[in-house]
Scaffold this active site. Structure first.
Site, PDB file in Angstrom:
ATOM      1  N   GLY A 116      16.644  13.941  14.111  1.00 40.26           N
ATOM      2  CA  GLY A 116      15.950  15.541  13.456  1.00 40.26           C
ATOM      3  C   GLY A 116      16.501  16.659  12.797  1.00 40.26           C
ATOM      4  NE  ARG A 121       2.437  29.955  18.509  1.00 45.12           N
ATOM      5  CZ  ARG A 121       3.427  29.362  18.127  1.00 45.12           C
ATOM      6  NH1 ARG A 121       4.247  28.519  18.857  1.00 45.12           N
ATOM      7  NH2 ARG A 121       3.999  29.628  16.379  1.00 45.12           N
TER       8      ARG A 121
END
Lengths: 640, 258, 254
Positions: A44, A332
């Site tokens: 990644g 959040r």
């Protein structure tokens, strides 16, 4: 008692630590670099950038991915952007401000020196990625555009439409591809790590399983980098990709690497809710939608009218009611918990009553449908494709979902785990986000670790090892690990029970979500800690894996990953139980302020919990790294 | 709101390995919610197969949000199935009706050999990128990101091309098994940008020649564009063709003797 | 049926370091599929030019026998007296033949390449979205046109399959009479009409396609590419088909 961990933070003032580290670090002569071999697991952002840079420097690099191509890694799915303290907007941004925002966003549970380094190199990341051809959004004058993101008062987020992660990953992947083409990196695709091997207390290599042939082989190196992502799929339903797993990190943990803060997991408030019991994953809708959408639920749990027929007075715009100054843009964790409470009270919406409305009717009336379409058109299309409802007419339904894990392998300032020679980078380590990650910081951290930190710190470890041979793969430690891996996979095939790995994954995920998800309580965690081992026993007795171990078998792959999720799940719950405070993504109902905010206990828990494997996650040993804050004041995080 | 589809007949290609000849096998899904995604329907079928002691159907998939490019599948003769600009993972069962017969085949191309069942090996794409799909820039040596202004339309159109997810639908859909859309999208992305100019012609030359080792030729049917989940236009193919021609001419004059 | 994995399992590395073989420029260019497509496009342009001029030249038929025969004489005498009679015409014919040969060779090798690129066909029915009849039948329309051209030469150039005139001999220079005699046979006229429709279909995809192959693509004229293709195809087909129709209807030669 617990061991004090040495994080090897360089001395000196905060702002000079990284530069003085770089000045003092041991170097490997360019001609000697080719004598060293480094294994990078995962391709990644962190893995690809590390592998490419190490190869560019001259090291021999072996890169491993269980995907068919390095470009598939889940970094690709990040939407929003990447932060950098460029101050291109002239709005007062600086390295110090980014550092401070990140520390505060992490609820004062991260290491000052690491975070400051992250903020420093954030600037280089943007330069590097632009040079590689990442097509970041531009202003009409041709300069880079920025947008603002949660938890910051400046515009410092660089983005490439809603596909920033994809573009950054492709940038790193292309650098990796170049090195593969030139022969600097050997790429092993569709190859999964199944064990980490240490010889004489140092990382000596890894044992992998070829997913196509089922063959188990060993690979030795001078150093090993784990860039294997996070463990959000422990919840089964998350925004992670289907094959994201904890296996690599967990196998390293079982070989002596400490696992830090496993209870720090992040829940993202705007995902499309689950629609049926077979649902395999949740899809995130960009948080930017909350800029114009209004969140509400019906006041009555028994509401049965159509959405349009519910009058204003019967709607509860609860975020606007509870957090008048931030309203629909509340952070959040706060808005996630508010949604959960209302859904738990039965006020949820949708066929399964498991979501809340995100309503654009007011925005459409105020801005006109064209403006809304221009701002959010692609997101609305995506929602319609998945949910089958047109959000221009019917409000979107959203619900929080697991999204990112701040915990991970414990690493020191050099990103080395507690096993010498074993490094962890990106989401796989625990280092930079504390108890909560700010939006657009994950990409920044992955690239920072891979491009700008590891290439320096690995040299410091390797330099003294010049002309020291790599352990042979015939070493008894490798042979034993290979044998154990073969037996483990043969074991799954031989149980011959009745339940599929997916069934167990769903069940274990449900327990972890219910008791170690958005809100945690002592009773709940204890319940989980009694249910998990029982279910794990059942897994070991009643698992059914069809097919064989000699050819590609996705059921078998899954079984190995679920096994590790079970063990991790227990550790997550233990960590959450032991951490008797609320901080960031870890919210213990017992520890909250009168307004329902997280209540930290800085006297007792201003530390990192680094768990040491003892043979069973239920008896893992909790070590502590004290966090010292010399440059920021430990304040109560408030976004009111 | 959610309805259930009944009696879906699935004809699925099963093949034990690269050497096996393979065949269609027929399965039945008695009932499935129309909210389920196509891949969730296959998950569900696999659960049934495992319960029955049979081997699950192998298929590639990962992010399930249309960005990683891992999923594939030829569904009823269309790459990624009947919904335009949508990868298989975002196709939902509400596109089908009860009693439907759905034929699922792997993508077929010499360069995409079948690994097992519906899974193919798309490494040839990686080989193309390795041959030149990058901008050489040594880590640490980059100038300030705002040093070169890039006109917004240029950045936007580079982004349009860069949106490619490398799924291989273009090759699968092409009657000739050509990979021109994939290759040209990457050439266009990098060749449009000022940063990409230094290697522009070498890139076009080596990528197109590497592509030639694996794939068929473009005869401008346009099927690739129709199948592309990211709606990449065949305009990029024209751009790459022009750059390849220029590369051949320019390289001989200036740089090919290196 | 089996498709074989190209290599043994193992690491991938050094995939871009192989030295390239050096070849003369044109051969090098022609060795790749994209290069062959340039050749297809460029020879295609030449052949389109021929087809269009051939059609325009034949319109002389409507002016009567004298004009038509004079036009044939004119072609022979191109650039006369700089070059002897017939030389320029033969040079043009040589060019045409080379273009036809290259066009066919490139088409043949690309077709071979494409067959190799998918050795195992889809086992279920394909559902094409945009590929049309024209694009998918290029090789069939192309072969038909080639066969037709051979017939056409045998008929009107060499007279092998033409009916003999009143004087008992095929006289090449009596172009007008030869055409009329040929088209008076309705099966010949029908074949001619069908072959020209094939040619039109071939041109419809070919003309559009050559823009792409050559990389001539710009938002300024892209919308016109399809129209240009349709226009050229229509003009050629209408012009050519009008000849046998006119003969059969008695407008020409009656």
């Amino acid at each position: 008692m617990s061991t004090q961990l040495n994080s090897k933070i360089p001395a000196g003032p905060l702002g000079d630590k990284w530069s003085s580290y770089k000045e003092d670090v041991k170097l490997v002569n360019p001609n000697n670099k080719r004598k060293f071999k480094v294994i990078v697991v995962g391709t990644g952002l962190a893995g690809a950038s590390a592998a490419a840079t190490l190869a560019e420097l001259g090291y021999q690099v072996d890169a491993f991915t269980f995907h068919d191509s390095p470009r598939r890694a889940h970094s690709i799915a990040a939407q929003g952007g990447i932060n950098a303290a460029k101050n291109y907007q002239g709005d007062g941004d600086s390295v110090h401000r980014l550092f401070h925002d990140t520390i505060k966003g992490g609820d004062f549970r991260s290491r000052e020196a690491n975070v400051h380094r992250l903020a420093e190199v954030s600037v280089n990341i943007i330069d590097q990625m632009v040079a590689q051809g990442v097509p970041f959004a531009r202003e009409y004058g041709g300069l880079l555009d920025n947008r603002s993101f949660g938890g910051a008062q400046v515009s410092r987020t660089f983005y490439a439409r809603g596909q920033t992660g994809q573009q950054l990953l492709l940038g790193a992947y292309q650098q990796l591809a170049r090195q593969i083409g030139l022969g600097g990196v050997r790429l092993f695709n569709r190859t999964e790590l199944v064990d980490v091997v240490t010889v004489e207390g140092r990382a000596a290599g890894i044992v992998v399983r070829d997913l196509i042939t089922g063959e188990v082989t060993s690979h030795a190196a001078h150093a090993v980098v784990m860039a294997t992502g996070g463990y959000g799929n422990a919840f089964f339903l998350s925004t992670n990709a289907m094959s994201c797993n904890v296996t690599a990190a967990w196998r390293a943990h079982r070989k002596g690497a400490y696992f830090a803060n496993p209870c720090y997991t992040q829940i993202h408030p705007t995902c499309i809710p689950q629609s049926d019991e077979f649902q395999s994953k949740l899809t995130l809708m960009s948080e930017s939608l909350r800029n114009d959408g209004r969140v509400w639920v019906p006041k009555s749990p028994d509401e049965s009218r159509r959405v349009a027929d519910i009058p204003e007075e019967d709607r509860d715009y609860y975020l606007e009611r509870l957090y008048p100054s931030f309203g629909n843009l509340a952070p959040r964790d706060i808005s996630s918990r508010a949604a959960k409470r209302l859904v738990d009270k039965g006020q949820g919406v949708g066929p399964l009553k498991n979501g809340v409305y995100l309503d654009f009717a007011d925005a459409i009336a105020r801005l006109g449908i064209d403006v809304v379409k221009e701002r959010y058109g692609n997101l609305f299309d995506m929602y319609e494709r998945i949910a089958g409802e047109n959000p221009y007419d019917i409000p979107m339904r959203i619900y929080p979902a697991s999204h990112y894990t701040m915990g991970g392998l414990w690493v020191d300032y050099e990103l080395m785990t507690s096993i010498p020679g074993l490094y962890a980078a990106g989401e796989a380590n625990f280092s930079d986000h504390g108890a909560n990650r700010l939006g657009a910081s994950a990409l920044m951290q992955g690239l920072s670790d891979g491009y700008f930190v590891l290439p320096y710190t690995i040299g410091n470890y390797l330099a003294p090892m010049l002309n020291k041979a790599i352990p042979s793969v015939d070493h008894p430690e490798f042979k034993a690990a290979e044998l154990a891996a073969r037996e483990r996979f043969a074991g799954y095939l031989n149980i011959g029970g009745t339940r599929s790995p997916d069934w167990f994954h769903r069940e274990v995920g449900k327990i972890i979500w219910d008791y170690c998800g958005m809100e945690r309580t002592e009773q709940g965690l204890e319940k989980a800690l009694s249910e998990l081992p029982a279910l794990y026993d059942e897994f070991k007795k009643d698992l059914r894996v069809t097919g064989s171990g000699e050819s590609l078998n996705q059921t078998l792959e899954k079984a190995g990953r679920v096994d590790d999720f079970f063990q991790l799940g227990m550790l997550m719950c233990r960590d959450a139980l032991e951490r008797q405070e609320s901080c960031g993504g870890h919210f213990r109902t017992e520890y909250q302020t009168e307004e329902g905010e997280a209540l930290r206990d800085d006297d007792k828990f201003c530390h990192v919990a680094a768990w040491e494997w003892s043979g069973d996650p239920m008896t893992a040993k909790r070590n502590i790294e004290e966090l010292e804050f010399e440059n920021v004041h430990l304040a109560t995080r408030s976004y009111k | 709101m959610s309805n259930h589809l009944k009696d879906i007949i699935l004809k699925i290609w099963r093949q034990n390995g690269p050497q096996d000849s393979g065949r269609f096998e027929t399965y039945k899904v008695d009932e499935i919610s129309d909210e389920a995604s196509f891949l969730e329907m296959l998950d569900y079928l696999n659960e049934q197969l495992i319960t029955d002691g049979k081997e699950a159907i192998v298929f590639d998939h990962d992010c399930r949000e249309g960005i990683c490019g891992t999923c594939s599948l030829m569904i009823n003769g269309q790459a990624h199935g009947p919904e335009r600009s949508t990868a298989t993972c975002q196709l939902h069962m509400r596109k089908f009706s009860s009693g439907a017969e759905i034929v699922i085949e792997p993508w077929r191309a010499a360069a995409f050999p079948i690994i097992k069942d519906l899974m193919v090996d798309r490494s040839a794409f990686d080989r193309i990128i390795e041959s030149g799909g990058f901008i050489t820039s040594v880590t640490g040596g980059a100038p300030d990101a705002n040093l070169i202004p890039i006109p917004k339309p240029v950045a936007d159109s580079a982004m349009d091309s860069a949106a490619c997810i490398g799924c291989g639908a273009c090759v699968a859909a092409c009657p000739n098994g050509a990979a021109n859309l994939f290759t040209s999208a990457k050439i266009a992305h990098l060749n449009l940008l000022p940063q990409g100019q230094a290697e522009r012609y070498k890139r076009a030359e080596s990528m197109i020649e590497k592509m030639d080792e694996y794939f068929g030729s473009c005869t401008n049917h346009g099927e690739c564009e129709a199948a592309c989940p990211k709606e990449i236009s065949i305009d990029v193919i024209a751009l790459a063709n022009a750059d390849y021609r220029k590369a051949k001419l320019k390289n001989r004059k200036f740089i090919s003797r290196i | 049926m089996a498709q074989v994995l190209e290599s043994q399992r193992g690491p991938v590395t050094g995939t871009a370091v192989a030295k390239k073989k050096r070849r003369p420029f044109l051969l090098d260019l022609y060795s790749t599929a994209v290069g062959k497509k340039y050749v297809m496009a460029l020879t295609g342009i030449g052949l389109i030019g021929f087809v269009v001029f051939h059609m325009i030249g034949n319109l002389k038929m409507y002016l009567g026998q004298a004009d038509m025969d004079h036009y044939a004489e004119f072609l022979k005498a191109l650039l006369y007296p700089i070059a002897p009679k017939g030389v320029v015409l033969w040079l043009l014919r040589g060019g045409l033949l080379t273009m036809v040969a290259l066009h066919i060779h490139a088409a043949y090798s690309l077709t071979q390449l494409n067959h190799k690129a998918r050795p195992v066909k889809y086992q279920s029915e394909r559902d094409y979205q945009v590929a049309n009849f024209a694009s998918r039948s290029m090789r069939y329309t192309g072969v038909t046109v080639l066969l037709f051209v051979i017939w056409h030469l045998l008929d009107l150039t060499w007279g092998v399959v033409n009916t003999v005139g009143a004087d008992g001999e095929f006289i090449k220079a009596d172009v007008y009479d030869n055409v009329v005699r040929s088209f008076e046979r309705w099966p010949v006229a029908l074949f001619y009409i069908l072959a020209n429709i094939m040619l039109g279909i071939h041109l419809f995809h070919g003309v559009w396609s050559l823009f792409q192959s050559m990389g001539w693509n710009s938002p300024r004229f892209n919308e016109w590419r399809r129209s240009i293709a349709a226009g050229i195809a229509t003009i050629v087909v209408v012009g050519n088909v009008s000849f046998p129709v006119a003969v059969l209807a008695g407008i020409v030669g009656g």
